[in-house]
Design an enzyme around this catalytic site. Structure first.
Site, mmCIF file in Angstrom:
data_model
loop_
_atom_site.group_PDB
_atom_site.id
_atom_site.type_symbol
_atom_site.label_atom_id
_atom_site.label_comp_id
_atom_site.label_asym_id
_atom_site.label_seq_id
_atom_site.Cartn_x
_atom_site.Cartn_y
_atom_site.Cartn_z
ATOM 1 N N GLU A 176 0.806 -1.220 0.000
ATOM 2 C CA GLU A 176 0.000 0.000 0.000
ATOM 3 C C GLU A 176 0.842 1.274 0.000
ATOM 4 O OE1 GLU A 176 -2.866 -0.619 3.174
ATOM 5 O OE2 GLU A 176 -3.580 -2.466 2.248
ATOM 6 N N GLU A 214 -5.798 -10.620 -2.161
ATOM 7 C CA GLU A 214 -6.657 -10.552 -0.965
ATOM 8 C C GLU A 214 -8.128 -10.521 -1.376
ATOM 9 O OE1 GLU A 214 -5.423 -7.312 1.611
ATOM 10 O OE2 GLU A 214 -3.294 -7.702 1.229
HETATM 11 O O1 9MR Z 1 -7.621 -8.878 7.519
HETATM 12 C C1 9MR Z 1 -6.575 -8.284 8.282
HETATM 13 C C2 9MR Z 1 -7.054 -8.002 9.679
HETATM 14 O O2 9MR Z 1 -7.378 -9.193 10.369
HETATM 15 C C3 9MR Z 1 -5.975 -7.241 10.444
HETATM 16 O O3 9MR Z 1 -6.488 -6.843 11.703
HETATM 17 C C4 9MR Z 1 -5.534 -6.016 9.673
HETATM 18 C C5 9MR Z 1 -4.353 -5.345 10.357
HETATM 19 O O4 9MR Z 1 -3.277 -6.225 10.408
HETATM 20 O O5 9MR Z 1 -5.142 -6.357 8.360
HETATM 21 C C6 9MR Z 1 -6.131 -7.010 7.610
HETATM 22 O O6 9MR Z 1 -5.627 -7.340 6.344
HETATM 23 C C7 9MR Z 1 -5.312 -6.250 5.505
HETATM 24 C C8 9MR Z 1 -4.077 -6.613 4.716
HETATM 25 O O7 9MR Z 1 -3.025 -6.963 5.562
HETATM 26 C C9 9MR Z 1 -3.659 -5.499 3.787
HETATM 27 N N1 9MR Z 1 -4.745 -5.100 2.943
HETATM 28 C C10 9MR Z 1 -6.003 -4.804 3.604
HETATM 29 C C11 9MR Z 1 -6.419 -5.970 4.497
HETATM 30 C C12 9MR Z 1 -7.771 -5.675 5.149
HETATM 31 O O8 9MR Z 1 -7.670 -4.559 5.984
#
Ligand code: 9MR
Length: 357
Positions: A165, A272
């Site tokens: 990101e 994702e």
């Molecule tokens: O799904 C993930 C969630 O359980 C975590 O709390 C969060 C922070 O670590 O991250 C979420 O996954 C994200 C991913 O790492 C990056 N892209 C967006 C995803 C959804 O927020």
């Protein structure tokens, strides 16, 4: 602290600004009613490319979940336990217990492990923030972190999200972060790729981002950044498009986005994937939303399958069962994943598999 206890990442939530007001839909306000389960082949058996799922270490204790993973995917991505928020303790030491359990599961089951994520603007633990302003010391800690993580899972990792990101929300330039401030807006990215390569001479290294389908401008900036990294000699080996989308996504959007992302010739990771019902603009009724969701699942599969074989790195679902989705924290009635709470395939899973036939 489990993944479910923590606030959701700021990132994709802000797509709401892009879409205007994401309304709580009539059909989504009541508790989720599971749609009738359908029959679908195991996801991996339908695909001629690796299929992945995000998982959490605690879920692996559940034999039914472990069996669902083993039956449907050939690759796993730790949903949060290989991020700095887990690995870097407040005193700056590293915690590897949960990531090790995930890696052990991958090894035992013969799955590929996809490392996620080394550098993310959204995470800058106190252990790093406390380091003094001296560039050398901070730079050493940064390198040390990347070497430790990538080196530890060298035997099982099939790829790593190195920078996550990096592009600004509106697609105008790059995001600010602790890493950018201390090491340079572009330099910290080049360094991260170089350090990851130093730790593992062969593993494919990815730049990963979201909203690339919703925002053509963000996609263009993302592709320019990838080209600039390559021109600077960074060992960038693939592009990740997260693909957190909603059930009302306009037809053709994913085909265009995935096709353009592939235009640089690098392997592509749909990294994702999930299709939110509650983020669709409404009001709409639940059956319509579910039909839209299945359509988006099918288009995603088709668009990915249309890439040249060498560019189909993997297609990863951001979880398997609805009850495990991060989107539940935003709206408890959302149901974005291919399996229902009981692990039964939904229309989206069937449509995804059918599109690959
Ligand atoms: O799904 C993930 C969630 O359980 C975590 O709390 C969060 C922070 O670590 O991250 C979420 O996954 C994200 C991913 O790492 C990056 N892209 C967006 C995803 C959804 O927020």
């Amino acid at each position: 602290m489990s993944g479910a206890d923590r606030p959701a990442a700021a990132g994709p939530l802000s797509r709401r600004t892009v879409l205007g007001s994401a309304l709580a839909l009539a059909g989504c306000e009541r508790p989720a009613q599971s749609a009738a389960p359908v029959s679908a082949p195991p996801l991996q058996s339908a695909a001629g490319f690796p299929v992945g799922a995000a998982i959490q270490a605690a879920q692996l204790q559940d034999p039914a979940f472990a069996a669902l993973v083993a039956a449907n995917v050939s690759q796993i991505t730790p949903e949060w336990e290989m991020k700095m928020e887990y690995v870097v303790a407040d005193d700056g030491t590293f915690r590897f217990d949960a990531p090790d359990r995930i890696a052990a599961f991958a090894r035992t089951r013969g799955l590929r492990l996809f490392g996620h994520t080394l550098v993310w603007y959204a995470q800058s633990p106190p252990g790093f923030e406390r380091l003094d302003e001296g560039r050398v010391r901070f730079a050493d800690a940064y390198r040390n972190y990347i070497l430790a993580l990538v080196g530890r899972y060298r035997d099982v990792a099939a790829g790593w999200d190195v920078v996550n990101e990096a592009v600004a929300e509106d697609g105008e330039g790059w995001r600010d972060s602790l890493w950018a401030q201390r090491l340079g807006a572009f330099e910290h990215m080049v360094l991260a790729f170089r350090h990851a390569r130093e730790a593992d001479a062969a593993v494919p290294l990815f730049l990963n981002d979201y909203n690339l389908e919703y925002l053509p401008k963000k996609r263009a900036t993302f592709l320019k950044l990838a080209e600039r990294l390559l021109a600077a000699g960074a060992p960038l080996g693939g592009l990740g498009t997260q693909t957190h989308v909603a059930a009302d996504l306009a037809p053709g959007t994913l085909r265009t986005a995935i096709g353009e992302i592939a235009s640089l010739g690098l392997p592509v990771h749909v990294s994702e994937f999930d299709v939110s019902l509650s983020r669709a603009r409404g009001p709409r009724r639940r059956p319509e939303l579910e039909a839209g969701q299945a359509r988006v699942y099918a288009e995603a599969a088709e668009a990915f399958a249309a890439l040249p074989a060498a560019q189909r790195f993997a297609f990863t679902f951001w979880g398997l069962r609805d009850k495990d989705s991060w989107l539940k924290r935003e709206n408890g009635a959302d149901a974005p994943l291919p399996f229902d709470d009981q692990g039964r395939p939904k229309a989206g899973a069937a449509a995804w598999a059918a599109a690959l036939r």
